[in-house]
Design an enzyme around this catalytic site. Structure first.
Site, short mmCIF file in Angstrom:
data_model
loop_
_atom_site.label_atom_id
_atom_site.label_comp_id
_atom_site.label_asym_id
_atom_site.label_seq_id
_atom_site.Cartn_x
_atom_site.Cartn_y
_atom_site.Cartn_z
N ASP A 1 36.99 60.18 66.05
CA ASP A 1 37.15 61.56 66.62
C ASP A 1 37.96 62.60 65.66
O ASP A 1 38.91 62.03 64.94
CB ASP A 1 37.71 62.02 67.75
CG ASP A 1 37.79 63.35 69.08
OD1 ASP A 1 36.81 63.94 68.17
OD2 ASP A 1 38.08 63.45 69.45
N HIS B 1 33.10 67.35 58.82
CA HIS B 1 31.66 66.04 59.14
C HIS B 1 31.44 65.29 58.02
O HIS B 1 31.39 64.42 57.79
CB HIS B 1 30.42 66.88 59.63
CG HIS B 1 30.95 67.40 61.17
ND1 HIS B 1 31.63 66.11 61.94
CD2 HIS B 1 30.38 68.49 61.84
CE1 HIS B 1 31.96 67.34 63.08
NE2 HIS B 1 30.85 68.38 62.97
N LEU C 1 29.12 41.95 57.12
CA LEU C 1 28.86 42.82 57.76
C LEU C 1 28.01 42.86 59.40
O LEU C 1 27.14 43.76 58.13
CB LEU C 1 29.80 44.33 57.84
CG LEU C 1 30.31 45.46 58.30
CD1 LEU C 1 31.73 44.31 59.08
CD2 LEU C 1 30.66 46.90 58.15
#
Ligand code: FPP
Length: 257
Positions: free
Chosen positions: A31, A48, A142
């Site tokens: 955020d 972004h 991962l």
């Protein structure tokens, strides 16, 4: 806490130098992209774009630190209410992220999975998400879980619909609907719940992220805006997690990893 299922991911542990096992599953609410941009007089789209760079750094750091699963909130079911131009920017970034970064993620043995509602998505986006999952399916590094068009309540509703269909077909009795069976019908039922959920930007709420799975997660809120997030922010959040006592409703502290 019992694990949702025993998967290879769920049982893998990588110890760090000091013998501490990092949290196995870390989830992040990324955020503050817009506020990062506004503070610099830049358009939100730049926030972004820099957020994607932070995501690259974080995936790399998480793998190096021995975290097994990283779940990221990349686009919420509620984000459709943003202006069309911002939605276009976010979709463009996702497309570019998959097109530009997928090969490298694959080379680094990252396994990508997607949670969220797939129906009704732009067909090209749907294809890219499928491609990311298909290409990396066998990778053992991962596990990067991308929550896309995702809402926690909507996911629980999907699980309820799947169970209701089984009841309607006479394959399940209503009394067989339990917390366990609901958990087994979520979007990624084989994954252990997140040990740690981090939210950046100083906001202190879950915003419909992993509502079911977060029951016993440790929540760490950091003031850093997402585009500035890096390995040291992640390490600090994990240090905070290490100071927490996890009792899972019992009296005795237990490690979640
Ligand atoms: C929150 O910032 C962030 C998002 C809505 C989406 C997160 C997206 C990225 C990091 C980039 C795209 C992701 C991928 C996987 C390519 P905000 O816009 O809510 O910030 P604000 O609260 O400061 O306005």
């Amino acid at each position: 806490m019992p694990e949702t299922a025993a998967s290879p991911v769920a049982s893998a542990h990588v110890a760090t130098g000091d013998g501490f096992e990092p949290p196995r599953h870390v989830a992040i609410i990324m955020d503050g992209n817009g506020r990062w941009a506004a503070a610099r007089g830049l358009p939100r789209s730049e926030g972004h774009r820099r957020g994607v760079e932070a995501l690259r750094r974080t995936v790399r750091a998480a793998g190096e630190m021995g975290i097994r699963i990283l779940t990221i909130f990349s686009f919420s079911a509620e984000n459709w209410s943003r202006p069309a131009s911002e939605i276009r920017d976010l979709m463009g970034l996702l497309r570019r992220f998959i097109r530009n970064d997928l090969a490298e993620l694959h080379r680094n043995s990252v396994h990508v999975r997607i949670i969220g509602e797939r129906n009704g998505l732009d067909p090209e986006i749907g294809r890219l998400l499928d491609e990311a999952e298909d290409l990396t399916r066998e990778n053992s590094g991962l596990l990067l879980v991308v929550a896309f068009n995702y809402g926690g309540r909507q996911e629980i509703a999907r699980a309820a619909q799947r169970l209701a269909a089984l009841v309607a077909a006479g394959k399940l009795a209503p009394s067989d609907i339990t917390a366990d069976s609901i958990g087994r019908h979520l979007d990624a039922p084989d994954l252990p719940d997140p040990d740690l959920i981090i939210r950046t930007s100083g906001e202190q709420r879950l915003s419909n992220f992993l509502m079911w799975q977060s029951a016993y997660s440790e929540l760490v809120f950091v003031s850093t805006y997402w585009p500035d997030f890096d390995r040291s922010t992640l390490e600090n959040a994990i240090s905070e997690y290490r100071r927490r006592e996890r009792r899972f409703g019992g009296l005795v502290a237990r490690t979640g990893s």
